[in-house]
Each structure stands twice: as structure tokens, then as C-alpha cells.
Design an enzyme around this catalytic site. Structure first.
Site, mmCIF file in Angstrom:
data_model
loop_
_atom_site.group_PDB
_atom_site.id
_atom_site.type_symbol
_atom_site.label_atom_id
_atom_site.label_comp_id
_atom_site.label_asym_id
_atom_site.label_seq_id
_atom_site.Cartn_x
_atom_site.Cartn_y
_atom_site.Cartn_z
ATOM 1 N N HIS A 1 8.413 -4.360 -4.950
ATOM 2 C CA HIS A 1 7.112 -4.774 -4.961
ATOM 3 C C HIS A 1 7.006 -5.027 -3.983
ATOM 4 C CE1 HIS A 1 7.381 -4.023 -9.257
ATOM 5 N NE2 HIS A 1 5.942 -3.316 -9.700
ATOM 6 N N GLY B 1 6.499 5.355 -5.077
ATOM 7 C CA GLY B 1 6.284 7.135 -5.663
ATOM 8 C C GLY B 1 6.187 7.666 -6.265
ATOM 9 N N ARG B 2 5.979 7.627 -7.139
ATOM 10 C CA ARG B 2 5.688 8.304 -8.021
ATOM 11 C C ARG B 2 5.580 9.584 -8.464
ATOM 12 N NH1 ARG B 2 5.596 6.634 -13.590
ATOM 13 N NH2 ARG B 2 5.541 4.194 -12.710
ATOM 14 N N GLU C 1 11.171 7.176 -5.468
ATOM 15 C CA GLU C 1 11.408 6.019 -6.896
ATOM 16 C C GLU C 1 11.323 7.218 -7.579
ATOM 17 O OE1 GLU C 1 8.111 2.606 -8.831
ATOM 18 O OE2 GLU C 1 7.103 4.390 -7.836
ATOM 19 N N THR D 1 -4.701 2.481 -3.634
ATOM 20 C CA THR D 1 -3.212 2.197 -4.031
ATOM 21 C C THR D 1 -2.574 2.541 -2.604
ATOM 22 O OG1 THR D 1 -1.742 4.111 -4.340
ATOM 23 C CG2 THR D 1 -3.855 4.361 -4.129
ATOM 24 N N ILE D 2 -1.136 2.042 -2.885
ATOM 25 C CA ILE D 2 0.020 1.722 -1.611
ATOM 26 C C ILE D 2 0.684 3.191 -1.323
ATOM 27 C CG2 ILE D 2 0.282 -0.357 -1.989
ATOM 28 C CD1 ILE D 2 3.141 0.581 -3.161
ATOM 29 N N ASP D 3 1.012 4.022 -3.401
ATOM 30 C CA ASP D 3 0.751 5.438 -2.873
ATOM 31 C C ASP D 3 0.107 6.611 -1.864
ATOM 32 O OD1 ASP D 3 2.104 4.541 -5.306
ATOM 33 O OD2 ASP D 3 1.329 5.222 -6.498
ATOM 34 N N GLN E 1 6.927 -4.052 -1.449
ATOM 35 C CA GLN E 1 6.197 -3.054 -0.698
ATOM 36 C C GLN E 1 4.932 -3.005 -1.087
ATOM 37 O OE1 GLN E 1 7.709 1.415 -1.100
ATOM 38 N NE2 GLN E 1 8.829 -0.342 -2.438
ATOM 39 N N ARG E 2 4.308 -3.916 -2.592
ATOM 40 C CA ARG E 2 2.690 -4.127 -2.541
ATOM 41 C C ARG E 2 2.524 -5.584 -2.600
ATOM 42 N NH1 ARG E 2 2.711 -1.776 -8.470
ATOM 43 N NH2 ARG E 2 2.634 -3.770 -9.137
#
Ligand code: F6P
Length: 301
Positions: free
Chosen positions: A229, A127-128, A179, A82-84, A231-232
Site C-alpha cells: 500500500h 497489479g492484479r 502481485e 486506480t493505480i492499476d 504505492q497507494r
């Protein structure tokens, strides 16, 4: 799995995938526990095809489902992607390094307009629950301020800091906001969006609210860039490709050992196996020392 759609992944079929991001088999974050008969249909597919093991590659949602499927008797191994970078029990997830590099490149480019036109540039990254991308790209890109979900912000304090900066003759500022960053209670209101199959509200847009507040309170021209997106996607960094390859080999070894219910993880530079349940559940938040003991020294400097 639910629909029984398959793609044979031979060595030949996988040639040329190293420089590619995303998924090549068309999977997405689906929750079989929220689809009518989803788990039964997925289990039947695996049985019919004689699949020995399910390797689930993803973040908290995907691996959370994988852990539940393991409880239902499916031979499952997890790979943290995950990018997170918010999975517990692994120091890094693949995708994160690439996202940080993309966000840093964007911040570097935003400096040009901030400096030429004396503007405040608000850059929103993903980044949730955790602000890893914001924190790393903010430090790397020399942000004036970094706002993350772990540290609710006070809009008044943000504006005061920007004002102090202007008084010192620094008219260009970059504010990086995750975000999922939230204002301190009662200081600013946000609008919430649709909810997905995992119960997450669709985020994206806090930068607009923030910019309106900053401009309204300070009078400084403030502009917004939401990376979303971008970033993804695209080409992964060399670091991510190597990490993904190491995780992949370790996942196959785990299957061969019949060591199911595990997630491969990075700990102290080594690839290890941890229970799937250790990776999911509570998100891995940013290191407070990196935020308070490093990043904060440079805020509004
Ligand atoms: O989990 C990765 C992530 O990129 C989050 O940072 C973001 O909130 C979410 O996915 C967006 O997902 P989607 O593209 O499905 O809206």
C-alpha cells in the site's frame, strides 16, 4: 450511501486536498449488490437528500457498480481512478503516475543493496490483472526482469537468465514482479488467500515464493521487498493532480449536460466521454509492444 452517512463538500471543505492521496470522505470499495438491501438503501439515501447525480470515482469494481446503478435508474457519471491503470477506454487513470514514481524510487534504492552485496532483489508491486505498474517502473528503474500477469513466466528461464548475467560478471539483479503474475502451468505453485466482496483473491506475496525458488535454484542470495500500500499513499505527482482536476471538471460538465451513464476518459491527450460500460468489464492489459518490443531487450542484459 448505504448507511446514509454524508459529508457536505463545500469549496471551503476541499481547500488543501490537492497534495493529499486517498479519499477524504471515507468511502471504500463496497459492493451494494452484495449487501442485504444495499441498492434499495443507497437509492433511498439519494432520494431523501435530493441528490441529482452520483459521481463514482474508482477502478473496475467501483465503476462496475456505478454502471449497474445507472441501469437501475440512478443518474451516474464515472471518473477513472486506480493505480492499476487497467480501465479500458481511457489511456490513463489517475493514481497510476504516482504509483509508478513511488515504485521507481524504490527500485532505485534497491540497486544500492543489490550492487553492494551482490544480491538478487525481488520487488513486488501491485497489479492484479495487468502489469502496468511493474512494466513502467521496471523499465524506468532498469530492472533485470519484469514479470507481469499478461505473460506467465517460466521460473527455469528466469533463473537461467540470472545465471547468464552472473557469468558475465553482473552480480546485482532486480526482478520486478506484479502481485498478479503467474507461473506457466505446472512450473511453480502459489498459495491463494481470502476472497473479497468482488470475488477477488487477496494478493500479495508472490515475491516470497519467487525469491525462495531463485535462491534454491541458483544459490544467489535473494531478498524481497513488497511495496504494497506504499504505492497507494502519500502525495500525488503533479501529473496526477492535473489529470484528476481535468477529469473532475469534465465530470461536472457531464452532470450539467445530463449525459448520464458516461465515464470521462483520456484519449489522445483529450478528455472525452465514453459509456461507463466501455471502461469496465475487460481489463486494459499492457501494450505488448512495450513489453516485447522495448522492455524485453534489456532483460538480463
Ligand atoms: O485496485 C487497486 C489495488 O491496489 C490492486 O492493485 C490491489 O490488488 C488491490 O487494490 C488491493 O486492495 P485492498 O487494499 O483492498 O486489499
Amino acid at each position: 450511501m448505504i448507511d446514509g452517512e454524508t459529508v457536505p463538500l463545500s469549496v471551503e471543505a476541499l481547500r488543501g486536498t490537492l497534495p493529499r492521496g486517498g479519499t477524504i470522505i471515507g468511502t471504500s470499495r463496497t459492493n451494494p449488490f452484495k449487501v442485504d438491501g444495499g441498492v434499495e438503501r443507497a437509492t433511498a439515501t439519494l432520494k431523501e437528500l435530493g441528490v441529482d447525480a452520483l459521481i463514482a470515482i474508482g477502478g473496475d469494481d467501483t465503476l462496475g457498480v456505478a454502471a449497474k446503478l445507472f441501469d437501475q435508474g440512478i443518474n451516474t457519471v464515472g471518473v477513472p481512478k486506480t493505480i492499476d491503470n487497467d480501465l479500458s477506454a481511457t489511456e490513463l487513470t489517475f493514481g497510476f503516475d504516482t504509483a509508478v514514481q513511488i515504485a521507481t524510487d524504490a527500485i532505485d534504492r534497491l540497486h544500492t543493496t543489490a550492487e553492494s552485496h551482490h544480491r538478487v532483489m525481488v520487488c513486488e508491486v501491485m497489479g492484479r490483472h495487468a502489469g502496468h505498474i511493474a512494466l513502467w517502473s521496471g523499465i524506468a528503474g532498469g530492472a533485470t526482469m519484469i514479470l507481469i500477469p499478461e505473460e506467465p513466466f517460466d521460473i527455469g528461464a528466469v533463473c537461467d537468465a540470472l545465471q547468464r548475467r552472473h557469468e558475465k560478471g553482473n552480480y546485482a539483479s532486480i526482478v520486478v514482479v506484479a502481485e498478479g503474475a503467474t507461473p506457466k502451468e505446472g512450473t511453480m505453485s502459489l498459495v491463494s488467500g481470502e476472497v473479497d466482496q468482488f470475488g477477488h483473491v487477496r494478493l500479495g506475496g508472490i515475491a516470497n515464493v519467487l525469491a525462495t525458488e531463485i535462491e534454491g535454484r541458483t544459490g544467489y542470495e535473494t531478498r524481497v521487498t513488497i511495496l504494497g500500500h506504499i504505492q497507494r499513499g502519500g502525495t500525488p505527482t503533479a501529473f496526477d493532480r492535473v489529470l484528476a482536476t481535468r477529469f473532475g471538471v469534465a465530470a461536472i460538465d457531464t452532470v450539467h449536460d445530463g449525459d448520464f451513464g458516461k465515464m470521462v476518459a483520456l484519449q489522445a491527450g483529450e478528455i472525452v466521454r465514453v459509456p461507463l460500460t466501455a471502461g469496465v468489464g475487460a481489463p486494459k492489459l499492457v501494450d505488448p509492444q512495450l513489453y516485447h518490443g522495448v522492455a524485453e531487450y534489456f532483460f538480463a542484459g
